[in-house]
Design an enzyme around this catalytic site. Structure first.
Site, PDB file in Angstrom:
ATOM      1  CB  SER A  17      -9.570  -8.901  -5.820  1.00  9.38           C
ATOM      2  OG  SER A  17      -9.490  -7.535  -6.105  1.00  9.38           O
TER       3      SER A  17
HETATM    4  N1  SAH Z   1      -4.436  -5.146  -4.823  1.00  9.76           N
HETATM    5  C1  SAH Z   1      -4.953  -5.095  -3.463  1.00  9.76           C
HETATM    6  C2  SAH Z   1      -6.425  -4.752  -3.419  1.00  9.76           C
HETATM    7  C3  SAH Z   1      -6.576  -3.320  -3.220  1.00  9.76           C
HETATM    8  S1  SAH Z   1      -8.154  -2.595  -3.048  1.00  9.76           S
HETATM    9  C4  SAH Z   1      -4.668  -6.357  -2.701  1.00  9.76           C
HETATM   10  O1  SAH Z   1      -4.107  -7.295  -3.271  1.00  9.76           O
HETATM   11  O2  SAH Z   1      -4.976  -6.398  -1.507  1.00  9.76           O
HETATM   12  C5  SAH Z   1      -7.790  -1.121  -3.948  1.00  9.76           C
HETATM   13  C6  SAH Z   1      -6.762  -0.220  -3.347  1.00  9.76           C
HETATM   14  O3  SAH Z   1      -6.588   0.877  -4.205  1.00  9.76           O
HETATM   15  C7  SAH Z   1      -7.162   0.354  -1.988  1.00  9.76           C
HETATM   16  O4  SAH Z   1      -6.222  -0.013  -1.024  1.00  9.76           O
HETATM   17  C8  SAH Z   1      -7.181   1.847  -2.234  1.00  9.76           C
HETATM   18  O5  SAH Z   1      -6.727   2.611  -1.145  1.00  9.76           O
HETATM   19  C9  SAH Z   1      -6.258   1.980  -3.414  1.00  9.76           C
HETATM   20  N2  SAH Z   1      -6.405   3.211  -4.202  1.00  9.76           N
HETATM   21  C10 SAH Z   1      -7.533   3.870  -4.545  1.00  9.76           C
HETATM   22  N3  SAH Z   1      -7.240   4.957  -5.291  1.00  9.76           N
HETATM   23  C11 SAH Z   1      -5.884   4.981  -5.417  1.00  9.76           C
HETATM   24  C12 SAH Z   1      -4.963   5.863  -6.055  1.00  9.76           C
HETATM   25  N4  SAH Z   1      -5.345   6.928  -6.743  1.00  9.76           N
HETATM   26  N5  SAH Z   1      -3.639   5.581  -5.969  1.00  9.76           N
HETATM   27  C13 SAH Z   1      -3.205   4.500  -5.289  1.00  9.76           C
HETATM   28  N6  SAH Z   1      -4.016   3.641  -4.656  1.00  9.76           N
HETATM   29  C14 SAH Z   1      -5.351   3.876  -4.719  1.00  9.76           C
END
Ligand code: SAH
Length: 214
Positions: free
Chosen positions: A62
C-alpha cells in the site's frame, strides 16, 4: 548513492503530516522502517513515492499514507497483540511491530510469506509471527486481539475476525466490491460492534471463505 533516510523523512513530512496523520509514534515508526527493503531492487528508488508498489504474485504494498492511516486507526500504545491479514511484503507488519507488543500476520501466498519472514528476521524483528493460512478465518490460537488489520479488500467483515477481537479492540478493513472499497473502522463494545466508514480506497481482493472467490 540514494539517501533513503532522507526520502523516508520527506515521505512523512510531505505525504503523512499534511494529510492529517498526527500520532507521533506512528510518524516516528514510519521514519524508521526501511520501506525500500520490502520491494524489489529495481523499485527501491521509488519506494518512498506517494503510491502503492507491486511486490510480485499480483499483489501490492500500500501507499505510505494508507499504511499510516490504517496504523493510526488501531491506536496502539505498545502492549497490544495485533493480527494482520495479508502479510504481503511484510512492511505493514514491521510498522505495527514498532508500535505493539506482538504482531501475528497471516498470508495466503507461501512465496510472499517466506520472503517477508526472512526479511523481518534479518531486520531483527523478534515480535512478529507469520504463517501461511487463509486469514479470513483469523488466527484463533493466538487471539483475542487488541487490534486487527486487513490489508486486502473484503465483500464484508469476516465473522471469525470480529470473534477474535477483544472488547474495546479496533479492527480496520477495506469493505466493498471487488475493485473499490470503503476503509472501515470497527470497535467491539459490550453492546455490539460500532462501525465507522472512513473513506474510499482500492485494495487487492481478500480471497477465500468469508472473502472473494479466486
Ligand atoms: N500488508 C502488505 C500488503 C499486502 S497486499 C504489505 O505491507 O506489503 C494484500 C495481501 O493479502 C496479498 O499479499 C494477498 O496475497 C493477501 N491475501 C489475500 N487474501 C488473503 C487471505 N484470505 N488470507 C491471507 N492473506 C490474503
Amino acid at each position: 548513492m540514494i539517501d533513503f533516510e532522507e526520502l523516508r523523512n520527506r515521505m512523512v513530512d510531505e505525504q503523512l503530516i499534511p494529510r492529517g496523520i498526527k500520532a507521533p509514534r506512528v510518524l516516528s515508526a514510519m521514519r524508521r522502517v526501511p520501506r525500500h527493503l520490502f520491494v524489489g531492487e529495481e523499485l527501491q528508488s521509488q519506494a518512498y513515492g506517494d503510491y502503492a508498489l507491486p511486490i510480485g504474485e499480483g499483489q501490492t504494498l500500500s501507499q505510505p499514507y494508507m499504511v499510516g492511516v490504517m496504523t493510526e486507526a488501531l491506536e496502539l500504545q505498545g502492549h497490544e497483540r495485533v493480527l494482520e491479514i495479508g502479510t504481503g511484503s511484510g512492511y505493514q507488519a514491521a510498522v505495527l511491530a514498532e508500535l505493539a507488543w506482538h504482531v501475528y500476520s497471516v498470508e495466503r501466498i507461501a512465496t510472499l510469506t517466506m520472503r517477508a519472514k526472512r526479511l523481518l528476521e534479518e531486520l531483527g524483528y523478534i515480535n512478529i509471527s507469520v504463517k501461511v493460512f487463509n486469514g479470513t478465518l483469523g488466527w484463533k490460537e493466538e487471539g483475542p486481539y487488541d487490534g486487527i488489520i486487513i490489508t486486502a479488500g473484503a465483500p464484508e467483515i469476516p465473522a471469525p475476525l470480529i470473534e477474535q477481537l477483544k472488547e474495546g479492540g479496533r479492527l480496520i478493513i477495506p469493505v466493498g466490491d471487488r475493485y473499490s472499497q470503503i476503509l472501515t473502522r470497527v470497535v467491539r463494545t459490550p453492546e455490539g460492534v460500532i462501525t465507522t466508514p472512513l473513506f474510499p480506497c482500492i485494495f487487492v481482493p481478500l480471497i477465500g471463505e468469508h472473502g472473494w472467490e479466486r
